[in-house]
Design a protein around this motif. Sequence first.
Motif, PDB file in Angstrom:
ATOM      1  N   ALA A  28       0.840  -1.204   0.000  1.00  0.00           N
ATOM      2  CA  ALA A  28       0.000   0.000   0.000  1.00  0.00           C
ATOM      3  C   ALA A  28       0.870   1.248   0.000  1.00  0.00           C
ATOM      4  CB  ALA A  28      -0.932  -0.003   1.205  1.00  0.00           C
ATOM      5  N   GLN A  29       1.913   1.212   0.790  1.00  0.00           N
ATOM      6  CA  GLN A  29       2.801   2.362   0.857  1.00  0.00           C
ATOM      7  C   GLN A  29       3.487   2.579  -0.489  1.00  0.00           C
ATOM      8  OE1 GLN A  29       5.917   2.050   3.799  1.00  0.00           O
ATOM      9  NE2 GLN A  29       5.984   4.256   4.035  1.00  0.00           N
ATOM     10  N   ALA A  30       3.938   1.516  -1.113  1.00  0.00           N
ATOM     11  CA  ALA A  30       4.622   1.639  -2.407  1.00  0.00           C
ATOM     12  C   ALA A  30       3.673   2.125  -3.497  1.00  0.00           C
ATOM     13  CB  ALA A  30       5.228   0.292  -2.799  1.00  0.00           C
ATOM     14  N   LEU A  31       2.420   1.714  -3.428  1.00  0.00           N
ATOM     15  CA  LEU A  31       1.458   2.107  -4.454  1.00  0.00           C
ATOM     16  C   LEU A  31       0.977   3.544  -4.307  1.00  0.00           C
ATOM     17  CD1 LEU A  31      -0.901  -0.997  -4.705  1.00  0.00           C
ATOM     18  CD2 LEU A  31       0.577  -0.096  -6.501  1.00  0.00           C
ATOM     19  N   HIS A  32       0.775   4.005  -3.088  1.00  0.00           N
ATOM     20  CA  HIS A  32      -0.006   5.226  -2.916  1.00  0.00           C
ATOM     21  C   HIS A  32       0.564   6.306  -2.011  1.00  0.00           C
ATOM     22  CE1 HIS A  32      -3.243   3.345  -5.071  1.00  0.00           C
ATOM     23  NE2 HIS A  32      -3.101   2.299  -4.305  1.00  0.00           N
ATOM     24  N   ILE A  33       1.579   5.994  -1.279  1.00  0.00           N
ATOM     25  CA  ILE A  33       1.935   6.951  -0.233  1.00  0.00           C
ATOM     26  C   ILE A  33       3.298   7.565  -0.472  1.00  0.00           C
ATOM     27  CG2 ILE A  33       2.245   7.247   2.256  1.00  0.00           C
ATOM     28  CD1 ILE A  33      -0.540   6.460   1.446  1.00  0.00           C
ATOM     29  N   SER A  34       3.330   8.857  -0.466  1.00  0.00           N
ATOM     30  CA  SER A  34       4.587   9.598  -0.426  1.00  0.00           C
ATOM     31  C   SER A  34       4.582  10.354   0.897  1.00  0.00           C
ATOM     32  CB  SER A  34       4.675  10.566  -1.602  1.00  0.00           C
ATOM     33  OG  SER A  34       3.704  11.575  -1.449  1.00  0.00           O
ATOM     34  N   ASP A  55      -8.135   2.477   6.171  1.00  0.00           N
ATOM     35  CA  ASP A  55      -8.796   3.779   6.043  1.00  0.00           C
ATOM     36  C   ASP A  55      -8.300   4.531   4.812  1.00  0.00           C
ATOM     37  OD1 ASP A  55     -10.237   3.304   8.346  1.00  0.00           O
ATOM     38  OD2 ASP A  55      -8.957   4.556   9.630  1.00  0.00           O
ATOM     39  N   PHE A  56      -6.988   4.529   4.615  1.00  0.00           N
ATOM     40  CA  PHE A  56      -6.445   5.241   3.477  1.00  0.00           C
ATOM     41  C   PHE A  56      -6.888   4.598   2.156  1.00  0.00           C
ATOM     42  CE2 PHE A  56      -3.430   6.174   0.171  1.00  0.00           C
ATOM     43  CZ  PHE A  56      -3.375   7.549   0.244  1.00  0.00           C
ATOM     44  N   LEU A  57      -6.865   3.270   2.082  1.00  0.00           N
ATOM     45  CA  LEU A  57      -7.196   2.579   0.836  1.00  0.00           C
ATOM     46  C   LEU A  57      -8.670   2.735   0.464  1.00  0.00           C
ATOM     47  CD1 LEU A  57      -4.966  -0.567   1.326  1.00  0.00           C
ATOM     48  CD2 LEU A  57      -4.616   1.274  -0.345  1.00  0.00           C
ATOM     49  N   ASP A  62      -8.750   2.424  -7.224  1.00  0.00           N
ATOM     50  CA  ASP A  62      -8.181   1.529  -8.218  1.00  0.00           C
ATOM     51  C   ASP A  62      -8.245   0.081  -7.720  1.00  0.00           C
ATOM     52  OD1 ASP A  62      -5.181   0.873  -7.142  1.00  0.00           O
ATOM     53  OD2 ASP A  62      -5.810   2.906  -6.627  1.00  0.00           O
ATOM     54  N   ASP A  63      -8.115  -0.843  -8.645  1.00  0.00           N
ATOM     55  CA  ASP A  63      -8.264  -2.263  -8.325  1.00  0.00           C
ATOM     56  C   ASP A  63      -7.200  -2.763  -7.356  1.00  0.00           C
ATOM     57  OD1 ASP A  63      -9.700  -4.763  -8.738  1.00  0.00           O
ATOM     58  OD2 ASP A  63      -7.855  -5.431  -9.748  1.00  0.00           O
ATOM     59  N   ALA A  64      -5.955  -2.306  -7.535  1.00  0.00           N
ATOM     60  CA  ALA A  64      -4.881  -2.750  -6.643  1.00  0.00           C
ATOM     61  C   ALA A  64      -5.177  -2.352  -5.197  1.00  0.00           C
ATOM     62  CB  ALA A  64      -3.545  -2.178  -7.098  1.00  0.00           C
ATOM     63  N   SER A  65      -5.647  -1.118  -5.009  1.00  0.00           N
ATOM     64  CA  SER A  65      -5.988  -0.649  -3.655  1.00  0.00           C
ATOM     65  C   SER A  65      -7.126  -1.469  -3.064  1.00  0.00           C
ATOM     66  CB  SER A  65      -6.395   0.824  -3.699  1.00  0.00           C
ATOM     67  OG  SER A  65      -5.346   1.609  -4.150  1.00  0.00           O
ATOM     68  N   PHE A  66      -8.127  -1.753  -3.886  1.00  0.00           N
ATOM     69  CA  PHE A  66      -9.268  -2.546  -3.433  1.00  0.00           C
ATOM     70  C   PHE A  66      -8.816  -3.928  -2.979  1.00  0.00           C
ATOM     71  CE2 PHE A  66     -12.561  -5.703  -4.380  1.00  0.00           C
ATOM     72  CZ  PHE A  66     -13.581  -5.249  -3.562  1.00  0.00           C
ATOM     73  N   GLN A  67      -7.954  -4.581  -3.766  1.00  0.00           N
ATOM     74  CA  GLN A  67      -7.488  -5.926  -3.429  1.00  0.00           C
ATOM     75  C   GLN A  67      -6.673  -5.931  -2.132  1.00  0.00           C
ATOM     76  OE1 GLN A  67      -8.547  -8.627  -4.937  1.00  0.00           O
ATOM     77  NE2 GLN A  67      -9.685  -7.401  -6.402  1.00  0.00           N
ATOM     78  N   ILE A  68      -5.787  -4.968  -1.994  1.00  0.00           N
ATOM     79  CA  ILE A  68      -4.979  -4.885  -0.768  1.00  0.00           C
ATOM     80  C   ILE A  68      -5.873  -4.620   0.436  1.00  0.00           C
ATOM     81  CG2 ILE A  68      -3.205  -3.535   0.446  1.00  0.00           C
ATOM     82  CD1 ILE A  68      -1.906  -3.090  -2.348  1.00  0.00           C
ATOM     83  N   ARG A  69      -6.832  -3.690   0.279  1.00  0.00           N
ATOM     84  CA  ARG A  69      -7.742  -3.362   1.388  1.00  0.00           C
ATOM     85  C   ARG A  69      -8.535  -4.583   1.823  1.00  0.00           C
ATOM     86  NH1 ARG A  69     -12.945  -2.126   1.355  1.00  0.00           N
ATOM     87  NH2 ARG A  69     -12.973  -1.555  -0.840  1.00  0.00           N
ATOM     88  N   ARG A  70      -9.079  -5.343   0.878  1.00  0.00           N
ATOM     89  CA  ARG A  70      -9.864  -6.539   1.220  1.00  0.00           C
ATOM     90  C   ARG A  70      -9.022  -7.557   1.980  1.00  0.00           C
ATOM     91  NH1 ARG A  70     -15.043  -7.390  -1.051  1.00  0.00           N
ATOM     92  NH2 ARG A  70     -14.869  -9.134   0.360  1.00  0.00           N
ATOM     93  N   LYS A  71      -7.776  -7.744   1.558  1.00  0.00           N
ATOM     94  CA  LYS A  71      -6.887  -8.677   2.250  1.00  0.00           C
ATOM     95  C   LYS A  71      -6.574  -8.182   3.658  1.00  0.00           C
ATOM     96  CE  LYS A  71      -4.783 -10.507  -1.946  1.00  0.00           C
ATOM     97  NZ  LYS A  71      -3.556 -10.577  -2.756  1.00  0.00           N
TER      98      LYS A  71
END
Length: 130
Positions: A28-34, A55-57, A62-71
């Motif tokens: 999640a950090q690599a995908l979305h967070i600076s 909360d952030f996701l 996007d699909d990647a965020s959704f998948q990580i959040r569900r996991k």
Amino acid sequence: MCSPLSKQHQEKFEDMLSQQADALCKQAQALHISSQALAANGDIKQPNSIDHWIDFLYQCNDDASFQIRRKLEGIAAAQQQIELGLYGLCSDCESPITLERLLQEPSQQRCGICEAKFNQLSASSKRVWL
């Protein structure tokens, strides 16, 4: 009712869940967070907590965020079950979930029978009727 797993097995699953959570938080950090996004989000106290990333996701579309959040949500639920002494029990029928099933997916919430029923019900509710 309490967990059907031995203390040794339960500790093994706690470690597996924690490792999975850490890896997903890093994704999640690599995908979305600076560093600017963290500051803008206003929550830099525990940037590696599961709740923070869930909360952030929710804010990402996007699909990647959704998948990580569900996991992450599944891992958080399993960790809560461990705290309550209910880990390894089906969330629907309270029957023990097989060790093989938990080894395949430590955050599993249902036994095989209830999972099949859930998937069938989910699939039928997504049908579009004309």
